[in-house]
Write an enzyme that holds these catalytic residues in place. Sequence first.
Site, PDB file in Angstrom:
ATOM      1  N   PHE A 100      -2.451  12.209 -14.976  1.00  0.00           N
ATOM      2  CA  PHE A 100      -3.883  12.486 -14.820  1.00  0.00           C
ATOM      3  C   PHE A 100      -4.608  12.557 -16.160  1.00  0.00           C
ATOM      4  CE2 PHE A 100      -1.955  14.759 -11.153  1.00  0.00           C
ATOM      5  CZ  PHE A 100      -2.727  14.260 -10.123  1.00  0.00           C
ATOM      6  N   TYR A 122      -8.728  19.400 -12.978  1.00  0.00           N
ATOM      7  CA  TYR A 122      -9.238  19.553 -11.607  1.00  0.00           C
ATOM      8  C   TYR A 122      -8.270  18.969 -10.561  1.00  0.00           C
ATOM      9  CZ  TYR A 122     -12.422  18.665  -7.650  1.00  0.00           C
ATOM     10  OH  TYR A 122     -13.001  18.587  -6.416  1.00  0.00           O
ATOM     11  N   ILE A 123      -8.039  17.687 -10.609  1.00  0.00           N
ATOM     12  CA  ILE A 123      -7.192  17.066  -9.576  1.00  0.00           C
ATOM     13  C   ILE A 123      -5.721  17.421  -9.824  1.00  0.00           C
ATOM     14  CG2 ILE A 123      -6.583  14.903  -8.415  1.00  0.00           C
ATOM     15  CD1 ILE A 123      -9.236  13.747  -9.619  1.00  0.00           C
ATOM     16  N   THR A 126     -14.017   2.790  -9.637  1.00  0.00           N
ATOM     17  CA  THR A 126     -14.890   2.118 -10.602  1.00  0.00           C
ATOM     18  C   THR A 126     -14.354   0.726 -10.969  1.00  0.00           C
ATOM     19  OG1 THR A 126     -16.162   2.493 -12.632  1.00  0.00           O
ATOM     20  CG2 THR A 126     -13.855   3.081 -12.726  1.00  0.00           C
ATOM     21  N   LYS A 164      -9.782   2.297 -17.340  1.00  0.00           N
ATOM     22  CA  LYS A 164      -9.040   2.255 -16.065  1.00  0.00           C
ATOM     23  C   LYS A 164      -8.577   0.820 -15.775  1.00  0.00           C
ATOM     24  CE  LYS A 164      -9.366   6.620 -15.127  1.00  0.00           C
ATOM     25  NZ  LYS A 164      -8.197   7.462 -15.427  1.00  0.00           N
ATOM     26  N   SER A 173      -9.366   4.509 -10.531  1.00  0.00           N
ATOM     27  CA  SER A 173     -10.665   4.879  -9.964  1.00  0.00           C
ATOM     28  C   SER A 173     -11.268   3.696  -9.219  1.00  0.00           C
ATOM     29  CB  SER A 173     -11.591   5.276 -11.118  1.00  0.00           C
ATOM     30  OG  SER A 173     -12.920   5.318 -10.680  1.00  0.00           O
ATOM     31  N   TYR A 227     -15.322   4.081 -20.249  1.00  0.00           N
ATOM     32  CA  TYR A 227     -14.426   4.837 -19.364  1.00  0.00           C
ATOM     33  C   TYR A 227     -13.860   3.896 -18.294  1.00  0.00           C
ATOM     34  CZ  TYR A 227     -12.942   7.641 -15.390  1.00  0.00           C
ATOM     35  OH  TYR A 227     -12.228   8.138 -14.321  1.00  0.00           O
ATOM     36  N   ARG A 262     -21.561   7.176  -1.197  1.00  0.00           N
ATOM     37  CA  ARG A 262     -20.251   7.293  -1.832  1.00  0.00           C
ATOM     38  C   ARG A 262     -19.258   7.832  -0.813  1.00  0.00           C
ATOM     39  NH1 ARG A 262     -22.733   4.870  -4.788  1.00  0.00           N
ATOM     40  NH2 ARG A 262     -23.096   5.013  -7.038  1.00  0.00           N
ATOM     41  N   ASP A 274     -25.690   2.491 -11.395  1.00  0.00           N
ATOM     42  CA  ASP A 274     -25.299   2.926 -10.052  1.00  0.00           C
ATOM     43  C   ASP A 274     -25.333   1.755  -9.068  1.00  0.00           C
ATOM     44  OD1 ASP A 274     -24.607   5.554 -10.322  1.00  0.00           O
ATOM     45  OD2 ASP A 274     -26.553   6.372  -9.731  1.00  0.00           O
TER      46      ASP A 274
HETATM   47  P1  NAD Z   1      -9.995  16.798 -15.706  1.00  0.00           P
HETATM   48  O1  NAD Z   1     -10.757  16.607 -16.978  1.00  0.00           O
HETATM   49  O2  NAD Z   1     -10.251  18.033 -14.925  1.00  0.00           O
HETATM   50  O3  NAD Z   1      -8.422  16.722 -15.998  1.00  0.00           O
HETATM   51  C1  NAD Z   1      -7.882  15.943 -17.036  1.00  0.00           C
HETATM   52  C2  NAD Z   1      -6.957  16.833 -17.840  1.00  0.00           C
HETATM   53  O4  NAD Z   1      -6.402  16.069 -18.914  1.00  0.00           O
HETATM   54  C3  NAD Z   1      -7.675  18.027 -18.466  1.00  0.00           C
HETATM   55  O5  NAD Z   1      -7.011  19.226 -18.108  1.00  0.00           O
HETATM   56  C4  NAD Z   1      -7.583  17.773 -19.960  1.00  0.00           C
HETATM   57  O6  NAD Z   1      -7.487  18.976 -20.701  1.00  0.00           O
HETATM   58  C5  NAD Z   1      -6.350  16.894 -20.058  1.00  0.00           C
HETATM   59  N1  NAD Z   1      -6.306  16.036 -21.236  1.00  0.00           N
HETATM   60  C6  NAD Z   1      -7.319  15.267 -21.737  1.00  0.00           C
HETATM   61  N2  NAD Z   1      -6.883  14.610 -22.818  1.00  0.00           N
HETATM   62  C7  NAD Z   1      -5.588  14.956 -22.997  1.00  0.00           C
HETATM   63  C8  NAD Z   1      -4.592  14.602 -23.946  1.00  0.00           C
HETATM   64  N3  NAD Z   1      -4.869  13.751 -24.940  1.00  0.00           N
HETATM   65  N4  NAD Z   1      -3.358  15.126 -23.830  1.00  0.00           N
HETATM   66  C9  NAD Z   1      -3.078  16.012 -22.822  1.00  0.00           C
HETATM   67  N5  NAD Z   1      -3.975  16.386 -21.909  1.00  0.00           N
HETATM   68  C10 NAD Z   1      -5.219  15.859 -21.990  1.00  0.00           C
HETATM   69  O7  NAD Z   1     -10.232  15.509 -14.832  1.00  0.00           O
HETATM   70  P2  NAD Z   1      -9.902  15.233 -13.290  1.00  0.00           P
HETATM   71  O8  NAD Z   1     -11.198  15.146 -12.573  1.00  0.00           O
HETATM   72  O9  NAD Z   1      -8.859  16.129 -12.801  1.00  0.00           O
HETATM   73  O10 NAD Z   1      -9.348  13.748 -13.403  1.00  0.00           O
HETATM   74  C11 NAD Z   1      -7.962  13.478 -13.527  1.00  0.00           C
HETATM   75  C12 NAD Z   1      -7.768  11.982 -13.657  1.00  0.00           C
HETATM   76  O11 NAD Z   1      -8.355  11.342 -12.527  1.00  0.00           O
HETATM   77  C13 NAD Z   1      -8.441  11.368 -14.894  1.00  0.00           C
HETATM   78  O12 NAD Z   1      -7.610  10.358 -15.404  1.00  0.00           O
HETATM   79  C14 NAD Z   1      -9.714  10.777 -14.325  1.00  0.00           C
HETATM   80  O13 NAD Z   1     -10.172   9.678 -15.099  1.00  0.00           O
HETATM   81  C15 NAD Z   1      -9.250  10.326 -12.947  1.00  0.00           C
HETATM   82  N6  NAD Z   1     -10.344  10.209 -11.980  1.00  0.00           N
HETATM   83  C16 NAD Z   1     -11.151  11.301 -11.744  1.00  0.00           C
HETATM   84  C17 NAD Z   1     -12.208  11.184 -10.857  1.00  0.00           C
HETATM   85  C18 NAD Z   1     -13.132  12.354 -10.608  1.00  0.00           C
HETATM   86  O14 NAD Z   1     -14.236  12.140 -10.068  1.00  0.00           O
HETATM   87  N7  NAD Z   1     -12.772  13.575 -10.927  1.00  0.00           N
HETATM   88  C19 NAD Z   1     -12.445   9.960 -10.190  1.00  0.00           C
HETATM   89  C20 NAD Z   1     -11.597   8.884 -10.440  1.00  0.00           C
HETATM   90  C21 NAD Z   1     -10.538   9.028 -11.344  1.00  0.00           C
HETATM   91  N1  UDP Z   2     -26.377  11.611  -8.197  1.00  0.00           N
HETATM   92  C1  UDP Z   2     -27.663  12.112  -8.064  1.00  0.00           C
HETATM   93  N2  UDP Z   2     -28.045  13.141  -8.877  1.00  0.00           N
HETATM   94  C2  UDP Z   2     -27.222  13.687  -9.814  1.00  0.00           C
HETATM   95  C3  UDP Z   2     -25.901  13.172  -9.929  1.00  0.00           C
HETATM   96  C4  UDP Z   2     -25.502  12.126  -9.098  1.00  0.00           C
HETATM   97  O1  UDP Z   2     -28.444  11.636  -7.248  1.00  0.00           O
HETATM   98  O2  UDP Z   2     -27.642  14.595 -10.532  1.00  0.00           O
HETATM   99  C5  UDP Z   2     -25.949  10.506  -7.324  1.00  0.00           C
HETATM  100  C6  UDP Z   2     -25.534   9.264  -8.094  1.00  0.00           C
HETATM  101  O3  UDP Z   2     -26.648   8.445  -8.319  1.00  0.00           O
HETATM  102  C7  UDP Z   2     -24.532   8.636  -7.129  1.00  0.00           C
HETATM  103  C8  UDP Z   2     -23.918   9.817  -6.383  1.00  0.00           C
HETATM  104  O4  UDP Z   2     -24.808  10.932  -6.633  1.00  0.00           O
HETATM  105  O5  UDP Z   2     -25.221   7.860  -6.173  1.00  0.00           O
HETATM  106  C9  UDP Z   2     -22.549  10.187  -6.890  1.00  0.00           C
HETATM  107  O6  UDP Z   2     -22.606  10.300  -8.302  1.00  0.00           O
HETATM  108  P1  UDP Z   2     -21.334  10.703  -9.165  1.00  0.00           P
HETATM  109  O7  UDP Z   2     -21.717  10.590 -10.605  1.00  0.00           O
HETATM  110  O8  UDP Z   2     -20.820  12.013  -8.680  1.00  0.00           O
HETATM  111  O9  UDP Z   2     -20.233   9.620  -8.772  1.00  0.00           O
HETATM  112  P2  UDP Z   2     -20.193   8.011  -9.014  1.00  0.00           P
HETATM  113  O10 UDP Z   2     -21.592   7.486  -9.077  1.00  0.00           O
HETATM  114  O11 UDP Z   2     -19.454   7.836 -10.268  1.00  0.00           O
HETATM  115  O12 UDP Z   2     -19.500   7.481  -7.825  1.00  0.00           O
END
Ligand code: NAD
Ligand code: UDP
Length: 334
Positions: A80, A11-12, A126, A153, A124, A149, A231, A295
């Site tokens: 990522f 995604y990102i 988190t 991080k 993150s 998870y 958030r 949460d």
């Molecule tokens: P995503 O799952 O869409 O992308 C992660 C990619 O990594 C996937 O394409 C997956 O196929 C690949 N992958 C997983 N394991 C692998 C491996 N062993 N070798 C090679 N590729 C592998 O996730 P995203 O939302 O794009 O997140 C990207 C990064 O950002 C992650 O590290 C995630 O923890 C971090 N992050 C995401 C969020 C969010 O809300 N999306 C928030 C904070 C941090």
């Molecule tokens: N949330 C919700 N219903 C859902 C999923 C999430 O009310 O089905 C709320 C959750 O409690 C949080 C916010 O949406 O307050 C964002 O949740 P998410 O899991 O996307 O992100 P995070 O909590 O990890 O920041």
Amino acid sequence: MNVLVTGGTGYIGSHTCVALLQAGHTVVILDNLFNSKREAVGRIEALGGKPVRFVQGDMRDSALLGEIFAAQTIDAVIHFAGLKAVGESCAEPLEYYGTNIGGTVTLLEAMRAGGCKTIVFSSSATVYGGQNPSPFREDMPIGQATCPYGSTKIYIEQILRDLSAAEPDWHISLLRYFNPAGAHASGLLGEDPNDIPNNLMPLISEAALGKRSELVIFGSDYDTPDGTCIRDYIHVLDLADGHIKALARAAATQGCETFNLGTGKGLSVLELVHAFEAATGVKIPCRIGPRRPGDIARCYADTTKAEQTLHFVCTRSAEDMCADQWRWLTAGKE
Ligand code: NAD
Ligand code: UDP
């Protein structure tokens, strides 16, 4: 720069690859397609206007990483790849520690052997845990993880800080994302996971599409103006732009720096639902349910450091985020 993007079809990662190509960089993607699809490569190339090199493989495969670094000069890595489902990480901690931490250590060893010492890492918000008050600042103490998870991080950040202390010639950027949401404005790229979504925006989207009967709001008795959790939702295109700025900064700066990537503005669950309804004209059926364990009431960024050091400011609104998400979900699918 020639940039290796692990997790680049995710995604990102996919949005960041487009931004990298548009900024004039070349891109090598390493992804095992565990949570993404090969189609993303063609879409990245179409939107970025240039080809990328795609390697399907696992970042834990040190021989494969050796081949990638031997085949070309990699100037920097944006890392990522990893597993990210909070609930699953509680059920399968070894998979999470093995992939996220083991994979990162393997990658760092391959980088060092290949003479590349610049890395931007996806951390993150988190890591701030539940004890620090929002807005979160980068100099606040790291909090307690509520799931494996989150622990990965915290540990990976520490590994990178330790590496920087031991080997000061590394260039390391730790990016603490708040809540990424939305899709590419073209409608051609967006979140397309293989797993079941558990973040708010994909769940709102499923309710909007009728794929689920309702959105359950996890608690309306928090100490916030409307009682639902707050958030910091950041448009994935703003987040991608943040990586371009962080990469430039890391390449020019030795050591390990940490930046929040968020908007600095909190939005409640209900406010995001209303923004989605306003942007799309689709009513979201909602029901108030119990709180979700772990949460916290408020989580939003102090953006001062990213603004002052990276000159990074978000330009897209919550309505843009919702409209772009809807375009991605519905474009060409009616
Ligand atoms: P995503 O799952 O869409 O992308 C992660 C990619 O990594 C996937 O394409 C997956 O196929 C690949 N992958 C997983 N394991 C692998 C491996 N062993 N070798 C090679 N590729 C592998 O996730 P995203 O939302 O794009 O997140 C990207 C990064 O950002 C992650 O590290 C995630 O923890 C971090 N992050 C995401 C969020 C969010 O809300 N999306 C928030 C904070 C941090
Ligand atoms: N949330 C919700 N219903 C859902 C999923 C999430 O009310 O089905 C709320 C959750 O409690 C949080 C916010 O949406 O307050 C964002 O949740 P998410 O899991 O996307 O992100 P995070 O909590 O990890 O920041």
